[in-house]
Each structure stands twice: as structure tokens, then as C-alpha cells.
Design an enzyme around this catalytic site. Sequence first.
Site, PDB file in Angstrom:
ATOM      1  N   ILE A  76      -3.218   1.177  -6.137  1.00  0.00           N
ATOM      2  CA  ILE A  76      -4.535   0.979  -5.537  1.00  0.00           C
ATOM      3  C   ILE A  76      -4.439   0.929  -4.018  1.00  0.00           C
ATOM      4  O   ILE A  76      -5.259   1.511  -3.303  1.00  0.00           O
ATOM      5  CB  ILE A  76      -5.184  -0.308  -6.087  1.00  0.00           C
ATOM      6  CG1 ILE A  76      -5.543  -0.128  -7.568  1.00  0.00           C
ATOM      7  CG2 ILE A  76      -6.433  -0.678  -5.285  1.00  0.00           C
ATOM      8  CD1 ILE A  76      -6.019  -1.398  -8.253  1.00  0.00           C
ATOM      9  N   TYR A  96       0.367 -14.895 -13.900  1.00  0.00           N
ATOM     10  CA  TYR A  96      -0.276 -13.856 -13.087  1.00  0.00           C
ATOM     11  C   TYR A  96      -1.784 -14.072 -13.030  1.00  0.00           C
ATOM     12  O   TYR A  96      -2.401 -13.991 -11.962  1.00  0.00           O
ATOM     13  CB  TYR A  96       0.040 -12.486 -13.685  1.00  0.00           C
ATOM     14  CG  TYR A  96      -0.719 -11.337 -13.074  1.00  0.00           C
ATOM     15  CD1 TYR A  96      -0.357 -10.819 -11.837  1.00  0.00           C
ATOM     16  CD2 TYR A  96      -1.799 -10.751 -13.747  1.00  0.00           C
ATOM     17  CE1 TYR A  96      -1.040  -9.748 -11.279  1.00  0.00           C
ATOM     18  CE2 TYR A  96      -2.492  -9.678 -13.201  1.00  0.00           C
ATOM     19  CZ  TYR A  96      -2.109  -9.176 -11.969  1.00  0.00           C
ATOM     20  OH  TYR A  96      -2.799  -8.119 -11.411  1.00  0.00           O
ATOM     21  N   SER A 130       0.794  -1.234   0.000  1.00  0.00           N
ATOM     22  CA  SER A 130       0.000   0.000   0.000  1.00  0.00           C
ATOM     23  C   SER A 130       0.825   1.283   0.000  1.00  0.00           C
ATOM     24  O   SER A 130       0.354   2.334   0.431  1.00  0.00           O
ATOM     25  CB  SER A 130      -0.940   0.008   1.211  1.00  0.00           C
ATOM     26  OG  SER A 130      -0.287  -0.429   2.385  1.00  0.00           O
TER      27      SER A 130
END
Length: 264
Positions: free
Chosen positions: A19, A154, A15
Site C-alpha cells: 500500500i 496485531y 513505502s
Amino acid sequence: MDLELKGKTAFISGSTSGIGYAVARSFLAEGVEVYINGRTSKSVQLSVSQLLKEFPEAKVKGFEADFSDAEQVEQLIKNLPLVDILVNNVGIYESKSFFDTHDEDWYAQFEVNVMSGVRLSKQLLKPMLAKNWGRILFVSSECAVLVPTDMIAYSMTKTALLSIARGLAQLTKGSSVTVNTVLPGSTRSEGAERFLAEAAEKQNKTAAAIEEEFFTQVRTSSLLQRFASVDEVANTITYYASPLASATNGATIKVEGGSTAGIY
């Protein structure tokens, strides 16, 4: 609208940017006490400083941990306080041909993208159930459904999150704890900004032209036909982390601008 989040506590993995950082900002604006996470002490300290500059009265602390390092993850889990909200956001990706993707590439992405959320949820879900309130949110990706051929490994990790979240949600039956997955689409994160800038320089075009071509030639299924902002994704996560979203559990919440099609 008051999301009734004031006084709650939250941990967001990965973080210090993108996002995750936008979620931290959104939570702080709602009065949440926030614990952020990054791979280096420098990135964590810088992000904490920036957040406190924007929210001087906020409660925000940082934890350094690289989720590819088992020892660092173990130390993080030991030091992490119990929180009301867990956002499993950390993730890595690599654009590479399937035939050039080695076993270690698969394992590395699985370790960070999947096992980070598994380990954190194992640590925090039981206490949430004991106090009968909590929120766990996994941040997946449109790639879980679209599966680009240069990002199969991914995409596999992001699909796995859907199953894990649904399974954990079933453990919360009859409680006030919820577990959901948020599925963003192409988002204008720092990584997307770099992609646009590099492609623009290489092709001698503007970043806006590269973005338009991406949606007309690559992500043609998008109804939004643009990158979502990190704040648009963070706003959705913040709502589903709140008491107001109490009736949503075990769900996959799309924030992908319609790119995955279908009516479900």
C-alpha cells in the site's frame, strides 16, 4: 479531477512495497514531492529507481530506517524535512496462537505499528499547525474491528491507531490540518500474493480458488468478496490527503469492502 496536490510534500513510512508504494505512485502522479521509507538501503534505492523510471520528472527521495530500531528512528526524525503530508503506513504482523504469542511479540508489533506513527506525528504536527495546513493519515486495518484470533496482538495495534488519530485530530481544532485513519480490508499486497501462491501449491489448487475460499469460508463478512488492489486503497488515501478533503477530520475511513459491517 485535480486534487490540488501539486507542489505538496509527503513522507510515507513503509513505502517500498504494498500500500505504501502504491500511495507513493499515486502522490507522484498528482505532482507531490515524495519521501519514501524502507528497512534497507537496497530496498529504498530500488524503489526510488522504479518510481523515477515511471515518473522521470518527479521529485522522490528515500530514507532507510527500521522502525523496530530506536536509533534508526531517531536518526530518521533528525534528517526528515518538514512535510505537508504524513502517511503512517509501516506495519508488521504475525499469525500466531494467542497462547504462543509472547510478551516480546506484543512489544515488537506495538513498537513498529503504533510508536512509529506517534513519533513521526510528534515531529511533524506542530509545524503543520504553525503554517495552518497539513494532513496526517494512519493506515489501520479491518483487523482493528474483526480481530482474528490468530492476530490479536496485531489487531490491538491497529485499534490503537484509531484512538491516536482521533486524539490528534482534536489538537487541530479550528485549523486547516486534519488527522484521519484509513481502514483497509484484505488487500492484494505482496504478502497476500505469497499467501495465495503458497496455499495454492500446498493444496494443489489455483490461487483464484484459494481466494474464493478465503472469502466464502474465512472473511465471510466481506461484501466485496475479493481482495482490494493496493491502488484502490492508495486512491482513497490520496484523496483524503488532498485539500479537497478539508471537511473530514478525526474520521475512520473504511476501504474494507464492507467486511466490518454496521452503518457507521
